[in-house]
Motif scaffolding. Structure first.
Motif, PDB file in Angstrom:
ATOM      1  N   ASP A 160       0.772  18.421  -8.183  1.00 38.33           N
ATOM      2  CA  ASP A 160       0.504  17.022  -8.524  1.00 38.33           C
ATOM      3  C   ASP A 160       0.802  16.103  -7.344  1.00 38.33           C
ATOM      4  O   ASP A 160       0.044  15.162  -7.066  1.00 38.33           O
ATOM      5  N   GLU A 161       1.901  16.366  -6.642  1.00 35.41           N
ATOM      6  CA  GLU A 161       2.249  15.557  -5.471  1.00 35.41           C
ATOM      7  C   GLU A 161       1.219  15.742  -4.355  1.00 35.41           C
ATOM      8  O   GLU A 161       0.890  14.786  -3.645  1.00 35.41           O
ATOM      9  N   ASP A 164      -1.859  13.764  -5.574  1.00 36.47           N
ATOM     10  CA  ASP A 164      -1.542  12.323  -5.593  1.00 36.47           C
ATOM     11  C   ASP A 164      -1.457  11.739  -4.186  1.00 36.47           C
ATOM     12  O   ASP A 164      -1.885  10.606  -3.954  1.00 36.47           O
ATOM     13  N   SER A 165      -0.912  12.501  -3.265  1.00 35.26           N
ATOM     14  CA  SER A 165      -0.808  12.008  -1.887  1.00 35.26           C
ATOM     15  C   SER A 165      -2.198  11.822  -1.269  1.00 35.26           C
ATOM     16  O   SER A 165      -2.453  10.831  -0.590  1.00 35.26           O
ATOM     17  N   ASP A 167      -4.881  11.258  -2.997  1.00 43.04           N
ATOM     18  CA  ASP A 167      -5.442  10.135  -3.752  1.00 43.04           C
ATOM     19  C   ASP A 167      -4.974   8.803  -3.158  1.00 43.04           C
ATOM     20  O   ASP A 167      -5.769   7.879  -2.968  1.00 43.04           O
ATOM     21  N   THR A 168      -3.695   8.717  -2.832  1.00 40.79           N
ATOM     22  CA  THR A 168      -3.140   7.497  -2.230  1.00 40.79           C
ATOM     23  C   THR A 168      -3.828   7.204  -0.899  1.00 40.79           C
ATOM     24  O   THR A 168      -4.186   6.050  -0.610  1.00 40.79           O
TER      25      THR A 168
END
Length: 182
Positions: A160-161, A164-165, A167-168
């Motif tokens: 997930d990290e 998400d990274s 995605d950011t």
């Protein structure tokens, strides 16, 4: 003999139906790439392989630019065609061992095992060049564009990290594009 033949036909039919169900459960029906569920499962396997082989794993979160504009000003069918075309282009730039899946809506994720951050950037530079050339000859009243964020996998982070990274980073690029358009 007849019963044996009927049983074989029945078993073949069951196998065909089972294969169709597996495809429907694994692939996004609109784009033909892996769906989110299957993509996450395959990404977990790539992470394990990356750790085991001590190879880099690079991921990229991709968002189709302008989908709302296309849907609002043309049609949702045009929006669907835009998503399908982007998926097809992304697929054409991936190797057999790469992973491409649709997260949902107009978002995709690509993962490259054995590819470092710089090489992934070069892949997306080529994709953007291709999109630019495509847009010059396309008869569509809108351009095909993407925003993306590339992230190298850190073995101390979870899946997930990792996503998400990326995605950011994608949202940062998308924001920078909007500032340039003002």
């Amino acid at each position: 003999m007849i019963i044996e033949k009927n049983i074989n036909v029945f078993l073949d039919t069951i196998e065909t139906i089972n294969n169709k169900l597996i495809d429907k459960a694994s692939y996004d029906l609109m784009t033909g790439v892996f769906n989110r569920h299957t993509g996450i499962e395959k990404l977990e396997l790539m992470i394990q392989k990356s750790k085991f082989k001590n190879e880099p794993l690079t991921g990229c979160f991709i968002d189709v630019d302008g989908l709302k504009f296309v849907n609002d000003n043309f049609s949702h069918n045009d929006g669907d065609e835009l998503i399908k075309k982007i998926a097809s282009i992304l697929k054409s730039f991936s190797r057999e061992e790469d992973l491409l899946f649709r997260l949902g809506g107009d978002e995709f994720f690509m993962a490259f095992l054995g590819v470092n951050h710089s090489d992934a950037e070069n892949i997306f530079l080529r994709i953007n060049i291709y999109l630019s050339e495509y847009n010059k000859t396309s008869e569509k009243p809108y351009d095909l564009r993407i925003s993306y964020g590339i992230n190298s996998y850190d073995h101390n982070k979870n899946i997930d990290e990792f996503i998400d990274s990326a995605d950011t980073k994608m949202y940062k690029q998308k924001s920078e594009k909007k500032i340039l358009q003002i």
